[in-house]
Motif scaffolding. Structure first.
Motif, PDB file in Angstrom:
ATOM      1  N   MET A 180       0.841  -1.192   0.000  1.00 46.85           N
ATOM      2  CA  MET A 180       0.000   0.000   0.000  1.00 46.85           C
ATOM      3  C   MET A 180       0.878   1.244   0.000  1.00 46.85           C
ATOM      4  N   GLN A 181       0.552   2.215  -0.853  1.00 48.66           N
ATOM      5  CA  GLN A 181       1.349   3.432  -0.948  1.00 48.66           C
ATOM      6  C   GLN A 181       1.199   4.286   0.309  1.00 48.66           C
ATOM      7  N   ALA A 182       2.202   5.153   0.512  1.00 49.15           N
ATOM      8  CA  ALA A 182       2.145   6.083   1.642  1.00 49.15           C
ATOM      9  C   ALA A 182       0.888   6.940   1.542  1.00 49.15           C
ATOM     10  N   TRP A 183       0.324   7.261   2.702  1.00 49.25           N
ATOM     11  CA  TRP A 183      -0.915   8.044   2.777  1.00 49.25           C
ATOM     12  C   TRP A 183      -0.611   9.322   3.540  1.00 49.25           C
ATOM     13  N   ASN A 184      -0.701  10.447   2.868  1.00 48.72           N
ATOM     14  CA  ASN A 184      -0.265  11.712   3.452  1.00 48.72           C
ATOM     15  C   ASN A 184      -1.408  12.588   3.951  1.00 48.72           C
ATOM     16  N   TYR A 185      -2.589  11.995   4.101  1.00 48.77           N
ATOM     17  CA  TYR A 185      -3.765  12.761   4.488  1.00 48.77           C
ATOM     18  C   TYR A 185      -4.168  12.430   5.924  1.00 48.77           C
ATOM     19  N   PRO A 186      -4.701  13.416   6.663  1.00 44.45           N
ATOM     20  CA  PRO A 186      -5.164  13.141   8.027  1.00 44.45           C
ATOM     21  C   PRO A 186      -6.422  12.280   8.013  1.00 44.45           C
ATOM     22  N   ARG A 187      -6.698  11.673   9.176  1.00 43.84           N
ATOM     23  CA  ARG A 187      -7.876  10.803   9.270  1.00 43.84           C
ATOM     24  C   ARG A 187      -9.176  11.604   9.179  1.00 43.84           C
ATOM     25  N   TRP A 188      -9.223  12.790   9.796  1.00 41.08           N
ATOM     26  CA  TRP A 188     -10.466  13.543   9.923  1.00 41.08           C
ATOM     27  C   TRP A 188     -10.563  14.620   8.848  1.00 41.08           C
ATOM     28  N   ILE A 189     -11.702  14.650   8.165  1.00 37.62           N
ATOM     29  CA  ILE A 189     -11.918  15.548   7.029  1.00 37.62           C
ATOM     30  C   ILE A 189     -13.239  16.283   7.257  1.00 37.62           C
ATOM     31  N   ALA A 190     -13.200  17.602   7.171  1.00 36.29           N
ATOM     32  CA  ALA A 190     -14.387  18.416   7.407  1.00 36.29           C
ATOM     33  C   ALA A 190     -15.225  18.495   6.131  1.00 36.29           C
ATOM     34  N   HIS A 191     -16.480  18.094   6.231  1.00 38.41           N
ATOM     35  CA  HIS A 191     -17.391  17.988   5.096  1.00 38.41           C
ATOM     36  C   HIS A 191     -17.858  19.372   4.633  1.00 38.41           C
ATOM     37  N   ARG A 192     -17.581  19.680   3.385  1.00 40.29           N
ATOM     38  CA  ARG A 192     -18.000  20.959   2.779  1.00 40.29           C
ATOM     39  C   ARG A 192     -17.517  22.163   3.594  1.00 40.29           C
ATOM     40  N   GLY A 193     -16.415  22.003   4.291  1.00 37.52           N
ATOM     41  CA  GLY A 193     -15.803  23.104   5.031  1.00 37.52           C
ATOM     42  C   GLY A 193     -16.017  23.018   6.515  1.00 37.52           C
ATOM     43  N   ALA A 194     -17.252  23.148   6.947  1.00 38.12           N
ATOM     44  CA  ALA A 194     -17.573  23.085   8.381  1.00 38.12           C
ATOM     45  C   ALA A 194     -18.887  22.366   8.595  1.00 38.12           C
ATOM     46  N   GLY A 195     -19.202  21.415   7.716  1.00 44.22           N
ATOM     47  CA  GLY A 195     -20.461  20.708   7.854  1.00 44.22           C
ATOM     48  C   GLY A 195     -21.637  21.650   7.742  1.00 44.22           C
ATOM     49  N   LYS A 196     -22.473  21.665   8.770  1.00 39.39           N
ATOM     50  CA  LYS A 196     -23.688  22.478   8.747  1.00 39.39           C
ATOM     51  C   LYS A 196     -23.568  23.749   9.586  1.00 39.39           C
ATOM     52  N   LEU A 197     -22.372  24.016  10.133  1.00 37.43           N
ATOM     53  CA  LEU A 197     -22.213  25.173  11.019  1.00 37.43           C
ATOM     54  C   LEU A 197     -22.064  26.483  10.266  1.00 37.43           C
ATOM     55  N   ALA A 198     -21.783  26.420   8.991  1.00 32.58           N
ATOM     56  CA  ALA A 198     -21.637  27.601   8.131  1.00 32.58           C
ATOM     57  C   ALA A 198     -22.148  27.214   6.750  1.00 32.58           C
ATOM     58  N   PRO A 199     -22.403  28.182   5.878  1.00 26.27           N
ATOM     59  CA  PRO A 199     -22.914  27.837   4.545  1.00 26.27           C
ATOM     60  C   PRO A 199     -21.914  26.995   3.761  1.00 26.27           C
ATOM     61  N   GLU A 200     -22.334  25.800   3.422  1.00 21.42           N
ATOM     62  CA  GLU A 200     -21.445  24.812   2.821  1.00 21.42           C
ATOM     63  C   GLU A 200     -20.730  25.317   1.576  1.00 21.42           C
ATOM     64  N   ASN A 201     -19.482  24.865   1.426  1.00 21.05           N
ATOM     65  CA  ASN A 201     -18.672  25.151   0.237  1.00 21.05           C
ATOM     66  C   ASN A 201     -18.320  26.626   0.059  1.00 21.05           C
ATOM     67  N   THR A 202     -18.486  27.434   1.105  1.00 22.98           N
ATOM     68  CA  THR A 202     -18.036  28.825   1.032  1.00 22.98           C
ATOM     69  C   THR A 202     -16.724  28.962   1.802  1.00 22.98           C
ATOM     70  N   LEU A 203     -15.970  30.018   1.516  1.00 22.44           N
ATOM     71  CA  LEU A 203     -14.723  30.232   2.239  1.00 22.44           C
ATOM     72  C   LEU A 203     -14.980  30.413   3.731  1.00 22.44           C
ATOM     73  N   ALA A 204     -16.136  30.994   4.083  1.00 16.96           N
ATOM     74  CA  ALA A 204     -16.475  31.132   5.501  1.00 16.96           C
ATOM     75  C   ALA A 204     -16.519  29.768   6.186  1.00 16.96           C
ATOM     76  N   ALA A 205     -17.028  28.765   5.494  1.00 14.66           N
ATOM     77  CA  ALA A 205     -17.110  27.424   6.072  1.00 14.66           C
ATOM     78  C   ALA A 205     -15.724  26.823   6.272  1.00 14.66           C
ATOM     79  N   PHE A 206     -14.837  27.005   5.313  1.00 13.90           N
ATOM     80  CA  PHE A 206     -13.495  26.435   5.455  1.00 13.90           C
ATOM     81  C   PHE A 206     -12.731  27.136   6.578  1.00 13.90           C
ATOM     82  N   ARG A 207     -12.926  28.421   6.705  1.00 16.56           N
ATOM     83  CA  ARG A 207     -12.271  29.134   7.809  1.00 16.56           C
ATOM     84  C   ARG A 207     -12.792  28.629   9.156  1.00 16.56           C
TER      85      ARG A 207
END
Length: 244
Positions: free
Chosen positions: A1-28
């Motif tokens: 298996m190749q090396a895996w350089n990604y963390p286990r936990w991934i935030a869905h569409r930025g911040a899930g449902k806590l901010a408007p999905e797929n906007t920069l505000a959500a990723f922040r």
């Protein structure tokens, strides 16, 4: 298996449902909770700009209506993509993949780009998203992971930028899913979390691919996936799970 350089936990569409999905505000907001990797949805405007949106239509997450991919970017860029969520985000614009790439690279964040084509343009969307990802992450130590439910989109991505890692998204274990993932030289299978069991994890790991899950919002589900030895968990609950 190749090396895996990604963390286990991934935030869905930025911040899930806590901010408007797929906007920069959500990723922040997701980053403020400690997340170092995000999932987003990417599609094409009618004039070929890669922008972030999950649905085919504009109605749910903007003040526009109709099919987003049928509108040019200069029109899409004027829409309000935040007011539907809450007044605090009123006026938040749609983001382009280029906007998000700048943010991620400046803040050492990683990205899972789900290729979410407008129906009928699956392969061209995969091609354009992959070429844009190659350009935007040129020289990066860890490239974005390109995923899609649509094999045609992944085929387009493989043809356009074969060096970028790919993952097949599955909501059911449909006939041929495993063979398609291998034919597309995927590094991961991203499945509805309920689909994973010990045998399926062993099958995917045995082929040298990683096992990722969506969308995991309950502690019991996360604990089950960790016990199975899966490799990535996509969650809306950036407020519940502390990423490692």
């Amino acid at each position: 298996m190749q090396a895996w350089n990604y963390p286990r936990w991934i935030a869905h569409r930025g911040a899930g449902k806590l901010a408007p999905e797929n906007t920069l505000a959500a990723f922040r907001l997701g980053a403020s909770h400690g997340y170092r990797m995000f999932e987003c949805d990417a599609k094409l405007s009618s004039d070929g700009v890669v922008f972030l949106m999950h649905d085919a239509t504009l109605d749910r997450t903007t003040n526009g209506s109709g099919v987003g991919g049928e509108r040019p970017w200069h029109e899409l860029s004027q829409l309000d993509a935040g007011d539907w969520h809450s007044r605090a985000y009123a006026g938040e614009p749609l983001a382009t993949l280029e906007n998000l790439a700048r943010y991620c690279r400046a803040n050492a964040c990683l990205l899972n780009i789900e290729i979410k084509p407008t129906p009928g343009v699956e392969q061209p969307t995969g091609e354009v998203v992959a070429r844009e990802a190659r350009r935007l992450w040129a020289g990066a130590d860890v490239p974005p992971l390109l995923t899609s439910f649509r094999p045609e989109a992944l085929q387009g991505a493989m043809q356009a930028a074969p060096e970028l890692p790919r993952g097949l998204l599955v909501d059911t274990l449909w006939d041929g899913w495993f063979d398609i993932a291998r034919q597309l030289q995927c590094v991961a299978v991203v499945a509805n979390h309920a689909l994973w069991d010990a045998a399926t994890v062993a099958q995917v790991h045995g082929a040298g691919m990683r096992c990722l899950s969506y969308t995991v919002n309950d502690d019991w589900a996360a604990q089950r996936l960790l016990a199975l030895g899966t490799d990535g968990i996509i969650t809306d609950r950036v407020d519940l799970f502390a990423p490692d």
